[in-house]
Enzyme design. Structure first.
Site, short mmCIF file in Angstrom:
data_model
loop_
_atom_site.label_atom_id
_atom_site.label_comp_id
_atom_site.label_asym_id
_atom_site.label_seq_id
_atom_site.Cartn_x
_atom_site.Cartn_y
_atom_site.Cartn_z
N GLU A 1 0.84 -1.21 0.00
CA GLU A 1 0.00 0.00 0.00
C GLU A 1 0.87 1.26 0.00
O GLU A 1 1.78 1.37 0.82
CB GLU A 1 -0.91 0.01 1.23
CG GLU A 1 -1.80 -1.22 1.39
CD GLU A 1 -2.90 -1.33 0.35
OE1 GLU A 1 -3.09 -0.39 -0.46
OE2 GLU A 1 -3.59 -2.37 0.33
N CYS B 1 -7.31 -1.04 8.79
CA CYS B 1 -5.99 -1.08 8.14
C CYS B 1 -5.60 0.30 7.61
O CYS B 1 -4.52 0.81 7.93
CB CYS B 1 -5.97 -2.10 6.99
SG CYS B 1 -6.04 -3.81 7.55
N HIS C 1 -0.69 -5.63 3.00
CA HIS C 1 -1.83 -6.53 3.18
C HIS C 1 -1.38 -7.94 2.79
O HIS C 1 -0.73 -8.10 1.76
CB HIS C 1 -3.01 -6.11 2.28
CG HIS C 1 -3.97 -5.21 2.96
ND1 HIS C 1 -4.25 -3.94 2.52
CD2 HIS C 1 -4.75 -5.41 4.06
CE1 HIS C 1 -5.15 -3.39 3.32
NE2 HIS C 1 -5.47 -4.26 4.26
#
Length: 156
Positions: free
Chosen positions: A42, A104, A123
């Site tokens: 991410e 998250c 993730h």
């Protein structure tokens, strides 16, 4: 450190990490239960759009992480470069700019905010016969070592 699936407590723990440990980099790992054998790197955290209740039935005030924070914060780790340069046999690694507007993403944004961008979020898929804890641990080690190389280049 395992963070609870509770907005307020996650924010408190992240603040504590940055103020007490003062790390060079904080790497957060979250479960992407909808993926199978895919690791997602991410790039940024988003401040607004948190409408889903946590396990205690709460949402953040105003649906955002930091009332005075910018719309998004980019990691100082270039995840796209990392994604292009990393190879982990037996698992796909992909790049993302949207960590999902739940705990998250909330945790990631909060860490980027307190750490001035020196945070990363990965993730991971659920453990399975093909993705064992040992295998996933080794994959994460490979990825995090590459992140640390970027940190080393940045400090030169």
């Amino acid at each position: 450190m395992q963070l609870p699936v509770v907005y307020k407590k996650a924010k408190e723990q992240v603040f504590k990490i940055w103020t007490t440990l003062q790390p060079l980099l904080t790497v957060h790992v979250g479960l992407a239960s909808s993926t199978k054998a895919i690791v997602i790197l991410e790039q940024c955290g988003k401040n607004k759009g948190y409408q889903e209740m946590d396990v205690c039935g709460f949402c953040p005030e105003g649906g955002c992480c930091m009332l005075d924070g910018p719309e998004k914060i980019e990691s100082t780790i270039n995840m796209k470069t990392l994604w292009k340069n990393i190879s982990v046999e037996g698992i796909d690694v992909i790049f993302s700019r949207d960590a999902g507007r739940y705990i998250c993403d909330y945790t990631y944004y909060t860490s980027l905010y307190y750490g001035n961008g020196r945070a990363a979020f990965i993730h991971v898929p659920p453990l399975s016969k093909s993705v064992t804890a040992d295998f996933l641990g080794k994959a994460l080690q490979t990825i995090i070592l590459e992140m640390l190389k970027q940190c080393g280049e940045e400090s030169k």
